[in-house]
Design a protein around this motif. Sequence first.
Motif, PDB file in Angstrom:
ATOM      1  N   SER A  20      -0.392  -2.129  14.347  1.00  0.00           N
ATOM      2  CA  SER A  20      -0.829  -2.134  12.944  1.00  0.00           C
ATOM      3  C   SER A  20      -1.392  -3.485  12.488  1.00  0.00           C
ATOM      4  O   SER A  20      -1.915  -3.598  11.385  1.00  0.00           O
ATOM      5  CB  SER A  20       0.341  -1.739  12.041  1.00  0.00           C
TER       6      SER A  20
ATOM      7  N   SER B 213      -8.443  -4.772   6.189  1.00  0.00           N
ATOM      8  CA  SER B 213      -7.013  -4.467   6.297  1.00  0.00           C
ATOM      9  C   SER B 213      -6.333  -4.410   4.931  1.00  0.00           C
ATOM     10  O   SER B 213      -5.306  -3.745   4.769  1.00  0.00           O
ATOM     11  CB  SER B 213      -6.312  -5.494   7.179  1.00  0.00           C
TER      12      SER B 213
ATOM     13  N   LYS C  17      -2.262   1.296   7.247  1.00  0.00           N
ATOM     14  CA  LYS C  17      -1.910   0.387   8.344  1.00  0.00           C
ATOM     15  C   LYS C  17      -0.489   0.594   8.833  1.00  0.00           C
ATOM     16  O   LYS C  17      -0.224   0.561  10.027  1.00  0.00           O
ATOM     17  CB  LYS C  17      -2.066  -1.065   7.884  1.00  0.00           C
TER      18      LYS C  17
END
Lengths: 114, 113
Positions: free
Chosen positions: A28, A52, A68
Motif C-alpha cells: 500500500s 496517493s 490505499k
Amino acid sequence: KQEVTQIPAALSVPEGENLVLNCSFTDSAIYNLQWFRQDPGKGLTSLLLIQSSQREQTSGRLNASLDKSSGRSTLYIAASQPGDSATYLCAVVPYTGANSKLTFGKGITLSVRP
Amino acid sequence: NAGVMQNPRHLVRRRGQEARLRCSPMKGHSHVYWYRQLPEEGLKFMVYLQKENIIDESGMPKERFSAEFPKEGPSILRIQQVVRGDSAAYFCASSSQGNYGYTFGSGTRLTVV
C-alpha cells in the motif's frame, strides 16, 4: 515486492452497460496509481492518474477510485460503447520516489458488444 | 507538443544481428523508462534513465542489452546478437521531475527471424 493483479483477464458486456474494472496491489506504500488503455498493436494511452493523497479522479465517462489501505483501485466506465473495447491496465509507482518505475497488472481485455 | 516518439515502429532482425531502438521523450520530460511487453504477459520494467545517467537497470537482462540517454539526442536501447526470445514490443515512457504521470510512446515491435 509489489504485485498488481487485475481480475478477470477478459470481460464482455453489451453496449450501454455500466461496468467496473478492478485492480489490487500488495504494497500500500504507493506514490500514485495510473490507469491506461491499450488498443491491439498500439501503445498505451493514459486515462487517469490518482495521487496517493487522492480518493478518486474523473474524466468524462470514466471514474477511478483508490483505497490505499485495502490495496484496491477501480475504474468505472459509464454507458459503455463499442469504442471502449480495449485492454485496460493499471500500474502503481512505489513510494520510494516520485520518479520510480511502474509496476503493471496484466490488464483486463474489455469487449463491448453492439 | 509532440508526445513520446519511438522509432522504428517495426524492426525485423535476423538472429545474431543488433537491434537499436530509439526514444525521444516529451518536451520538458527528463526521465526515460523502457518496458518490454511479451505476448500474453504484462509490461515489464527494463531500465530508467536520466540524461547521461542510468538510475535503475534492475530489469535489464545481464547480457546483450544496454541503454543510454546521451546529453544530446534520443535514448537508445541496444540489443546485441538478438535471439528469437527477444521478439516483443518495446515501449518507452517519459515523465517530468516530480512525476505527474507517465506518457508512453507507440512502441517498437521487434521481430527476430
